[in-house]
Design a protein around this motif. Sequence first.
Motif, PDB file in Angstrom:
ATOM      1  N   UNK A   3     -20.711 -19.437  26.107  1.00 21.75           N
ATOM      2  CA  UNK A   3     -19.544 -19.935  25.377  1.00 21.75           C
ATOM      3  C   UNK A   3     -18.806 -20.982  26.204  1.00 21.75           C
ATOM      4  N   UNK A   4     -18.773 -20.754  27.506  1.00 18.94           N
ATOM      5  CA  UNK A   4     -18.121 -21.695  28.423  1.00 18.94           C
ATOM      6  C   UNK A   4     -18.780 -23.075  28.298  1.00 18.94           C
ATOM      7  N   UNK A   5     -20.118 -23.065  28.330  1.00 20.39           N
ATOM      8  CA  UNK A   5     -20.855 -24.328  28.208  1.00 20.39           C
ATOM      9  C   UNK A   5     -20.572 -25.012  26.871  1.00 20.39           C
ATOM     10  N   UNK A   6     -20.579 -24.233  25.809  1.00 12.58           N
ATOM     11  CA  UNK A   6     -20.323 -24.786  24.481  1.00 12.58           C
ATOM     12  C   UNK A   6     -18.940 -25.443  24.435  1.00 12.58           C
ATOM     13  N   UNK A   7     -17.952 -24.742  25.027  1.00 12.39           N
ATOM     14  CA  UNK A   7     -16.590 -25.273  24.982  1.00 12.39           C
ATOM     15  C   UNK A   7     -16.505 -26.597  25.736  1.00 12.39           C
ATOM     16  N   UNK A   8     -17.093 -26.624  26.926  1.00 11.74           N
ATOM     17  CA  UNK A   8     -17.061 -27.866  27.701  1.00 11.74           C
ATOM     18  C   UNK A   8     -17.744 -28.991  26.924  1.00 11.74           C
ATOM     19  N   UNK A  58     -22.263 -31.205  30.920  1.00 14.87           N
ATOM     20  CA  UNK A  58     -21.695 -29.858  30.800  1.00 14.87           C
ATOM     21  C   UNK A  58     -22.368 -28.916  31.802  1.00 14.87           C
ATOM     22  N   UNK A  59     -23.684 -29.062  31.960  1.00 17.90           N
ATOM     23  CA  UNK A  59     -24.399 -28.208  32.908  1.00 17.90           C
ATOM     24  C   UNK A  59     -24.023 -28.533  34.353  1.00 17.90           C
ATOM     25  N   UNK A  60     -23.834 -29.827  34.602  1.00 17.57           N
ATOM     26  CA  UNK A  60     -23.443 -30.248  35.949  1.00 17.57           C
ATOM     27  C   UNK A  60     -22.079 -29.645  36.301  1.00 17.57           C
ATOM     28  N   UNK A  61     -21.162 -29.747  35.342  1.00 16.95           N
ATOM     29  CA  UNK A  61     -19.825 -29.181  35.536  1.00 16.95           C
ATOM     30  C   UNK A  61     -19.919 -27.679  35.782  1.00 16.95           C
ATOM     31  N   UNK A  62     -20.773 -27.029  35.005  1.00 10.72           N
ATOM     32  CA  UNK A  62     -20.959 -25.586  35.180  1.00 10.72           C
ATOM     33  C   UNK A  62     -21.419 -25.276  36.597  1.00 10.72           C
ATOM     34  N   UNK A  63     -22.388 -26.039  37.062  1.00 13.73           N
ATOM     35  CA  UNK A  63     -22.939 -25.792  38.406  1.00 13.73           C
ATOM     36  C   UNK A  63     -21.844 -25.889  39.451  1.00 13.73           C
ATOM     37  N   UNK A  64     -20.987 -26.927  39.312  1.00 11.29           N
ATOM     38  CA  UNK A  64     -19.911 -27.120  40.284  1.00 11.29           C
ATOM     39  C   UNK A  64     -18.872 -26.003  40.195  1.00 11.29           C
ATOM     40  N   UNK A  65     -18.385 -25.786  38.975  1.00  9.60           N
ATOM     41  CA  UNK A  65     -17.292 -24.842  38.779  1.00  9.60           C
ATOM     42  C   UNK A  65     -17.711 -23.406  39.103  1.00  9.60           C
ATOM     43  N   UNK A  66     -18.878 -23.013  38.557  1.00 11.14           N
ATOM     44  CA  UNK A  66     -19.304 -21.629  38.740  1.00 11.14           C
ATOM     45  C   UNK A  66     -19.638 -21.352  40.202  1.00 11.14           C
ATOM     46  N   UNK A  67     -20.127 -22.390  40.878  1.00  7.81           N
ATOM     47  CA  UNK A  67     -20.440 -22.242  42.301  1.00  7.81           C
ATOM     48  C   UNK A  67     -19.195 -21.904  43.103  1.00  7.81           C
ATOM     49  N   UNK A  68     -18.066 -22.516  42.706  1.00  6.57           N
ATOM     50  CA  UNK A  68     -16.823 -22.292  43.448  1.00  6.57           C
ATOM     51  C   UNK A  68     -16.074 -21.059  42.966  1.00  6.57           C
ATOM     52  N   UNK A  69     -15.967 -20.941  41.637  1.00  2.00           N
ATOM     53  CA  UNK A  69     -15.079 -19.908  41.100  1.00  2.00           C
ATOM     54  C   UNK A  69     -15.821 -18.676  40.612  1.00  2.00           C
ATOM     55  N   UNK A  70     -17.105 -18.696  40.651  1.00  5.79           N
ATOM     56  CA  UNK A  70     -17.873 -17.567  40.127  1.00  5.79           C
ATOM     57  C   UNK A  70     -18.138 -17.734  38.646  1.00  5.79           C
ATOM     58  N   UNK A  71     -18.965 -16.851  38.132  1.00 10.10           N
ATOM     59  CA  UNK A  71     -19.363 -16.976  36.733  1.00 10.10           C
ATOM     60  C   UNK A  71     -18.229 -16.628  35.787  1.00 10.10           C
ATOM     61  N   UNK A  72     -18.081 -17.383  34.699  1.00 10.89           N
ATOM     62  CA  UNK A  72     -17.116 -16.992  33.663  1.00 10.89           C
ATOM     63  C   UNK A  72     -17.658 -15.772  32.906  1.00 10.89           C
ATOM     64  N   UNK A  73     -16.782 -15.073  32.169  1.00 13.13           N
ATOM     65  CA  UNK A  73     -17.234 -13.871  31.455  1.00 13.13           C
ATOM     66  C   UNK A  73     -18.362 -14.180  30.456  1.00 13.13           C
ATOM     67  N   UNK A  74     -18.255 -15.290  29.784  1.00 11.76           N
ATOM     68  CA  UNK A  74     -19.293 -15.640  28.817  1.00 11.76           C
ATOM     69  C   UNK A  74     -19.804 -17.062  29.105  1.00 11.76           C
ATOM     70  N   UNK A  75     -20.797 -17.166  29.986  1.00 13.43           N
ATOM     71  CA  UNK A  75     -21.242 -18.494  30.442  1.00 13.43           C
ATOM     72  C   UNK A  75     -21.682 -19.415  29.301  1.00 13.43           C
TER      73      UNK A  75
END
Lengths: 115, 424
Positions: free
Chosen positions: B60-65, B41-58
């Motif tokens: 919660x985003x991690x929990x959902x993934x 989940x953290x790896x995905x976050x690193x990739x996604x957030x790097x490209x698309x920017x931070x989600x409003x609630x990081x």
Amino acid sequence: MDEYIVLMRLDLITKEKQPTPDQLKVYMEYYQDWVNGIIAQDKFVGGTGLDPKGKVIRPGGVITDGPFAEIKESLAGFIIIRAASLEEAVEMAKGNPILNGEGNSVEVRRINGQH
Amino acid sequence: MDSTELIPQLFRTEYRKVVAVLCKHFGFDQIAIAEDIASDAFLTAAETWGQKGLPPNPTAWLYTVAANRAKNYLKRRRVFDAKLAPQLRRSASDGATEDIEVEFSPQNINDSQLRMMFAISHPAIPPEAQVGLSLRILCGFGIDEIAEAFLTNKEVINKRLFRAKEKIREAGISLDLPGPAEIEARLGAVLTTIYLLFNEGYYSAGDNRSLRKELCFEAIRLCQMLIENVPEESKVFGEVLTNTPEANALLALMCFHASRLDARLDANGEIVLYEEQDVGLWNSDLVSKGGYFLNRSASGDRLSKYHLEAGIAYWNTQKEDTEEKWTRILQLYDILLQREYSPMAALNRTYAYSKVHGKEGAIREALALGLENNRYFYVLLGDLYTSVDDERALSNLSAALALARTPAESTSLQKRIDGLVKQE
């Protein structure tokens, strides 16, 4: 390491030799300091003071109020310590503050673990 | 803050929660999978957030993934269990996994972490592995950080953690919260683990200062959780079962010690001796927090070693050398030693003895301790001989230096030696 019993003998009978409550408090502090030193060496096994009152039983069911009438030194307490040799145990027992009192004695015996 | 800063921070606070919650769903024996999913989940976050920017609630985003990955995993496992391994214990009869909600509510997170604490403190897991597992699973430390804290390499830690997880499987340790009697029995081990964690930070030889500090505060956080944040179901008649006088005493003890964290190391990471510490750097909030929990610990009829140590630690927060301070400290050490001998307590007791009865007597006491293989024995003697017999002080400090284990220790000892030589 063997265990040694240190028997402490004091005169608990002669009235004029008994400490005042204030003196006793000081003596007890000295004694506790000595024991705490042994505990800090991890050589304390156990021990306790003894109530001066007691009974002595002899063959034939003869019971008397302790040995005090016959000897001046009564057993006041004991502690059990750990030591590598009788010499070391004696060295430790030498620090016992009851030895500051004339006529008092400390006896050291190895516990041989047999009845 | 961008994602490269945020992710390590979130990892520290959220990884452990994700692992704990997932483990509660999967079973403690599946801890490796829970860790994989959390890491993923953290790896995905690193990739996604790097490209698309931070989600409003990081968070919660991690929990959902993590929850989605977990559900997928459970689905696959259900297929496996049903079709391939019907003999396996955890079979499809557990119910449809689609119904399973992997829930990251604050209550469930706390509950999961509490269960985790008790599971890790299971007697079948060796103490060293318990600390390692706690660092990883309860504190979200990286393998390299754990290796640093233990002064060893990653391979050793990986092996140790692997073996600990094997043990979990072999012993069939579950995450079920033990019953009241068992909680009481195991709480001792939980407190020991927490205290080990704290000591790892406070005394560890590693010189990563912020890491060590963080370890101390993690231990405090876990202990506070036992006292305050306990899920309803583990309460008995509304009482928090883990909120014992002992747990409060441990928390007080850790707060008192932690109050000096900033003062005991200088800017170069060198140890600053207690006498030389800047009292202005002592954290008065932590001192009063410690006082609060020390008061709360004063109930019940059991005087634990944490009570005694907290008492000593309290007096150490009073910088002024009063007769009462040292008499009390000496008394507390005497009782502590009577209950449980330890070389460190014996050495500290002798130091307190010197403050009450003077150096000469303390030297006699010290020499009788028989701790010639302990480097702190020579540090103590060096201290006691100073200004009584400086030559002996010097030889003892040199002996300590020869046994020193960390650069910080060596520097501190060398400084004292230089100070003595200069005087002569």
